[in-house]
Write a protein that holds these residues in place. Structure first.
Motif, PDB file in Angstrom:
ATOM      1  N   MET A 202       0.830  -1.187   0.000  1.00 42.04           N
ATOM      2  CA  MET A 202       0.000   0.000   0.000  1.00 42.04           C
ATOM      3  C   MET A 202       0.871   1.245   0.000  1.00 42.04           C
ATOM      4  O   MET A 202       1.985   1.212  -0.420  1.00 42.04           O
ATOM      5  CB  MET A 202      -0.909  -0.062   1.205  1.00 42.04           C
ATOM      6  N   VAL A 203       0.562   2.546   0.467  1.00 45.02           N
ATOM      7  CA  VAL A 203       1.251   3.790   0.306  1.00 45.02           C
ATOM      8  C   VAL A 203       2.642   3.756   0.855  1.00 45.02           C
ATOM      9  O   VAL A 203       2.895   3.074   1.778  1.00 45.02           O
ATOM     10  CB  VAL A 203       0.620   4.862   1.073  1.00 45.02           C
ATOM     11  N   ARG A 204       3.557   4.599   0.226  1.00 49.52           N
ATOM     12  CA  ARG A 204       4.957   4.588   0.605  1.00 49.52           C
ATOM     13  C   ARG A 204       5.130   4.821   2.105  1.00 49.52           C
ATOM     14  O   ARG A 204       5.882   4.127   2.782  1.00 49.52           O
ATOM     15  CB  ARG A 204       5.708   5.676  -0.178  1.00 49.52           C
ATOM     16  N   VAL A 205       4.457   5.836   2.675  1.00 47.74           N
ATOM     17  CA  VAL A 205       4.665   6.181   4.083  1.00 47.74           C
ATOM     18  C   VAL A 205       4.267   5.065   5.010  1.00 47.74           C
ATOM     19  O   VAL A 205       4.927   4.802   6.013  1.00 47.74           O
ATOM     20  CB  VAL A 205       3.880   7.452   4.436  1.00 47.74           C
ATOM     21  N   LEU A 206       3.137   4.387   4.713  1.00 49.68           N
ATOM     22  CA  LEU A 206       2.591   3.406   5.640  1.00 49.68           C
ATOM     23  C   LEU A 206       2.885   1.985   5.241  1.00 49.68           C
ATOM     24  O   LEU A 206       2.262   1.063   5.736  1.00 49.68           O
ATOM     25  CB  LEU A 206       1.079   3.610   5.770  1.00 49.68           C
ATOM     26  N   PHE A 207       3.862   1.785   4.360  1.00 53.13           N
ATOM     27  CA  PHE A 207       4.117   0.407   3.993  1.00 53.13           C
ATOM     28  C   PHE A 207       5.053  -0.278   4.974  1.00 53.13           C
ATOM     29  O   PHE A 207       5.289  -1.465   4.892  1.00 53.13           O
ATOM     30  CB  PHE A 207       4.637   0.319   2.562  1.00 53.13           C
ATOM     31  N   LEU A 208       5.608   0.396   5.933  1.00 49.29           N
ATOM     32  CA  LEU A 208       6.256  -0.153   7.119  1.00 49.29           C
ATOM     33  C   LEU A 208       7.310  -1.207   6.840  1.00 49.29           C
ATOM     34  O   LEU A 208       7.225  -2.324   7.306  1.00 49.29           O
ATOM     35  CB  LEU A 208       5.212  -0.769   8.062  1.00 49.29           C
ATOM     36  N   GLY A 209       8.322  -0.865   6.093  1.00 48.61           N
ATOM     37  CA  GLY A 209       9.385  -1.837   5.956  1.00 48.61           C
ATOM     38  C   GLY A 209       9.793  -2.110   4.528  1.00 48.61           C
ATOM     39  O   GLY A 209      10.837  -2.705   4.304  1.00 48.61           O
TER      40      GLY A 209
ATOM     41  N   LEU B 198      -2.562  15.317   3.275  1.00 51.48           N
ATOM     42  CA  LEU B 198      -3.412  14.428   4.059  1.00 51.48           C
ATOM     43  C   LEU B 198      -4.493  13.873   3.153  1.00 51.48           C
ATOM     44  O   LEU B 198      -4.782  14.413   2.088  1.00 51.48           O
ATOM     45  CB  LEU B 198      -4.064  15.167   5.237  1.00 51.48           C
ATOM     46  N   ASN B 199      -5.050  12.766   3.592  1.00 53.74           N
ATOM     47  CA  ASN B 199      -6.265  12.230   2.977  1.00 53.74           C
ATOM     48  C   ASN B 199      -7.020  11.491   4.065  1.00 53.74           C
ATOM     49  O   ASN B 199      -6.671  11.593   5.250  1.00 53.74           O
ATOM     50  CB  ASN B 199      -5.941  11.339   1.767  1.00 53.74           C
ATOM     51  N   SER B 200      -8.036  10.740   3.709  1.00 49.08           N
ATOM     52  CA  SER B 200      -8.854  10.093   4.732  1.00 49.08           C
ATOM     53  C   SER B 200      -8.100   9.029   5.500  1.00 49.08           C
ATOM     54  O   SER B 200      -8.508   8.621   6.590  1.00 49.08           O
ATOM     55  CB  SER B 200     -10.092   9.459   4.091  1.00 49.08           C
ATOM     56  N   ASP B 201      -6.984   8.575   4.973  1.00 47.31           N
ATOM     57  CA  ASP B 201      -6.259   7.425   5.506  1.00 47.31           C
ATOM     58  C   ASP B 201      -4.912   7.797   6.102  1.00 47.31           C
ATOM     59  O   ASP B 201      -4.441   7.140   7.023  1.00 47.31           O
ATOM     60  CB  ASP B 201      -6.064   6.424   4.357  1.00 47.31           C
ATOM     61  N   THR B 202      -4.281   8.841   5.594  1.00 46.74           N
ATOM     62  CA  THR B 202      -2.893   9.164   5.929  1.00 46.74           C
ATOM     63  C   THR B 202      -2.775  10.662   6.183  1.00 46.74           C
ATOM     64  O   THR B 202      -3.291  11.459   5.402  1.00 46.74           O
ATOM     65  CB  THR B 202      -1.966   8.759   4.768  1.00 46.74           C
ATOM     66  N   PHE B 203      -2.041  11.019   7.259  1.00 48.70           N
ATOM     67  CA  PHE B 203      -1.931  12.416   7.656  1.00 48.70           C
ATOM     68  C   PHE B 203      -0.471  12.750   7.926  1.00 48.70           C
ATOM     69  O   PHE B 203       0.266  11.947   8.495  1.00 48.70           O
ATOM     70  CB  PHE B 203      -2.748  12.695   8.917  1.00 48.70           C
ATOM     71  N   PHE B 204      -0.058  13.964   7.586  1.00 49.55           N
ATOM     72  CA  PHE B 204       1.347  14.329   7.766  1.00 49.55           C
ATOM     73  C   PHE B 204       1.747  14.326   9.237  1.00 49.55           C
ATOM     74  O   PHE B 204       2.930  14.203   9.558  1.00 49.55           O
ATOM     75  CB  PHE B 204       1.637  15.698   7.135  1.00 49.55           C
ATOM     76  N   TRP B 205       0.786  14.481  10.141  1.00 50.22           N
ATOM     77  CA  TRP B 205       1.116  14.568  11.566  1.00 50.22           C
ATOM     78  C   TRP B 205       1.178  13.190  12.233  1.00 50.22           C
ATOM     79  O   TRP B 205       1.485  13.090  13.410  1.00 50.22           O
ATOM     80  CB  TRP B 205       0.083  15.425  12.293  1.00 50.22           C
ATOM     81  N   GLY B 206       0.909  12.140  11.505  1.00 54.00           N
ATOM     82  CA  GLY B 206       0.942  10.804  12.088  1.00 54.00           C
ATOM     83  C   GLY B 206       2.285  10.118  11.873  1.00 54.00           C
ATOM     84  O   GLY B 206       3.033  10.437  10.947  1.00 54.00           O
TER      85      GLY B 206
END
Length: 586
Positions: free
Chosen positions: A1-8, A123-131
């Motif tokens: 899934m997305v680059r930021v949240l692909f975790l590894g 940001l979008n509904s799933d991913t936020f710059f502050w997370g």
């Protein structure tokens, strides 16, 4: 899934690709110099610095995201593309040709995003710059790392202020995610308003390394408490006020990407970014409709296998409401996932010729983001399973989800990228193409049927429901962003065609609406892999070995789908060999 949240999948593989084919030394050297220079520069722009051991570590400040910095990056990347264009591709070695294609795809996407000023909606509904700004786990290894962490805490007000200024600029020109998809997302900020040790940013201070003396440990903790109370809490507080009072009320009411400034061009650029293919939205829509019809026929057959006498709508309603499919506790859901993963372990030597040593764990999605998060995500270290609202996480979906996120999907994929023979340049090792990665993940859901992972018709229907879910994305994404569907149309379409819970239907549709084209990559990547597998089986006959087919896909690491297609065509033409047989592993 997305680059930021692909975790590894943002890996630390280093080195230059093993040369196969001669190529021109000068052209190869020019290309290497270009992509190594750009990647080091980009890492610095993103707030990283090189360690003595050659790896990267986060520095003491967050990136500069001001308009001036964005303009500087755009100019740099445009120059990089111009320099790349002067290097003759046919003079490069085989592996460097792949590197050139990957580099061009990455930089072209960065240029496109900068030109469309996508940074004005971080940001979008799933991913936020502050997370995800604070590390989870045991903390850091040494005092220097903690000092840099504390400096980043003190830098948060500046970083957040720049992001908010960009968002105001986006508001002014109508460039925001649709307001309806952001409803309630500000709740994710609330944990960061806690003072002192109750704040999530305190967590790394709980695991100070034992080699630090008492005075140092006390000083670090005292400074952290001050930074949290004087920088972190005010930064998040100001952000929350901005979202509630200014951004959410002012976010656009329309849904379609085509309604954004230069919207149709933007949507086509996002299709290219996420799928790495030049495809027309109408073609994608028609492909989705055809896949929906095919999968529906398979669903009807599985419904009959289950002995259900009603129609498909009634069967889906039964699956959504019968308590037998709901876990009694988060631990039960995690346990089902773990057992699926271990059963698949028993077949991995039939799936792959090369198996990595690295192992993954299975964890619940953190509470702060679970209400808005997908059912699960996986990467190098862990697979995350969402245990929020258990009735919305039916157990018949867990086998397919586990194969996709854990193994043979993303966790195994990431480990192979790290360990497989033949290294790739850093810029490739730390990059992720959704079409490639998510295409593999969805393909592994289908592959699980071959090994008996789906033990009941309900679990097999869960697999089909997940495949239908990805096919529906082709229809819904283009329906909303190109054909002007309403949110209600999109919700109804996904609900009618899958056994996803109402909660998941809502979160997924809002993701497609707020993140144009991201969801297209999964099905298009899987379709390519299955098409090439069918072709290989027909051409190679008894010589086809799926282990080598899979090894050929995964040894490439993350590449554009066009590069993957060319590589598989060459592999088939060569007779389907073991792709590691003639490689030194250097």
């Amino acid at each position: 899934m997305v680059r930021v949240l692909f975790l590894g999948l943002l890996l630390t593989v280093a080195g230059c690709a093993t040369n196969t084919g001669t190529g021109d030394a000068s052209a190869n050297e020019r290309l290497r110099a270009l992509y190594e220079r750009e990647f080091a520069w980009r890492q610095g722009e993103e707030g990283y610095r090189r360690r003595e051991d050659g790896d990267w570590e986060r520095g003491p400040v967050w990136p500069d995201v001001s308009p001036g910095a964005q303009a500087r990056r755009l100019a740099y990347w445009e120059q990089a593309l111009a320099e790349l264009a002067t290097i003759p591709r046919d003079a490069l070695s085989e592996d460097e040709q792949v590197n050139a294609a990957v580099f061009e795809e990455i930089i072209s996407a960065l240029v496109s995003n900068a030109r469309f000023r996508s940074y004005e909606a971080p940001l979008n509904s799933d991913t936020f710059f502050w997370g995800g700004l604070h590390p989870r786990g045991s903390g850091f290894d040494d005092e220097s790392a903690y000092r840099r962490y504390l400096a980043r805490l003190r830098d948060l007000p500046r970083y957040f202020a720049q992001q908010q200024a960009n968002m105001r600029a986006g508001l002014a020109r109508g460039y925001t995610p649709p307001a309806v998809t952001l409803k309630g997302r500000e709740q994710s900020i609330l944990p960061y308003l806690a003072r002192g040790r109750a704040n999530p940013f305190w967590e790394p201070l709980e695991g100070l390394p034992g080699h630090l003396d008492d005075a140092t440990r006390e000083a670090l903790r005292d400074e952290a408490l001050i930074a949290i109370d004087e920088a972190v809490v005010p930064a998040y507080g100001a952000l929350l006020a901005f979202l509630r009072e200014e951004y959410l009320p002012g976010a656009r009411r329309s849904l379609a990407a085509r309604d954004l400034p230069d919207g149709e061009a933007f949507y086509r650029a996002q299709i290219r970014r996420f799928t790495t293919l030049d495809l027309d939205p109408k073609t994608i829509h028609e492909t989705g409709l055809a896949e929906v019809a095919r999968i529906r026929a398979e669903m009807l057959a599985v419904k009959d296998d289950a002995g259900f006498e009603g129609d498909l709508d009634a069967f889906i309603a039964f699956l959504r409401t019968d308590p037998q499919f709901v876990a009694d506790s988060p631990e039960e859901l995690l346990g089902v996932s773990a057992y699926v993963a271990k059963r698949m372990d028993g077949h991995l030597d039939e799936v792959l010729g090369f198996l990595p040593r690295r192992r993954f764990t299975i964890r619940p999605v953190p509470d702060a983001i679970a209400p808005f998060y997908t059912g699960g995500r996986g990467g190098l270290e862990a697979c995350l399973m969402n245990t929020y609202d258990l009735p919305s996480r039916p157990l018949y979906n867990i086998p397919a989800l586990t194969l996709h996120e854990c193994a043979p999907g993303h966790a195994l994929q990431a480990a192979i990228a790290l360990e497989a023979p033949g290294s790739v340049p850093e810029f490739r090792a730390r990059n992720y193409f959704s079409g490639y990665g998510e295409g593999w993940g969805l393909y592994t859901e289908w592959l699980g049927k071959e090994f008996g992972i789906y033990r009941t018709p309900y679990e097999d229907f869960g697999r089909l429901s997940y495949e239908m879910w990805r096919a529906c994305r082709l229809v819904i994404d283009t329906g909303v962003h190109y054909f002007g569907w309403s949110r209600e149309q999109a919700l109804d379409y996904l609900a009618r065609h899958t056994a996803l819970s109402t909660h998941e239907v809502t979160t997924e549709v809002d993701r497609y609406i707020s993140w144009p084209a991201q969801a297209l990559a999964y099905k298009l990547g899987e379709l390519l892999i299955r098409e090439k597998r069918t072709e290989a089986e027909q051409v190679l006959g008894a010589d086809f070995d799926q282990r080598y087919f899979h090894d050929e896909i995964l040894r490439l690491r993350s590449v554009p789908l066009s590069v993957l297609e060319d590589a598989l065509d060459a592999w088939i033409a060569a007779g389907g060999p073991d792709p590691y047989a003639d490689r030194s592993g250097a």
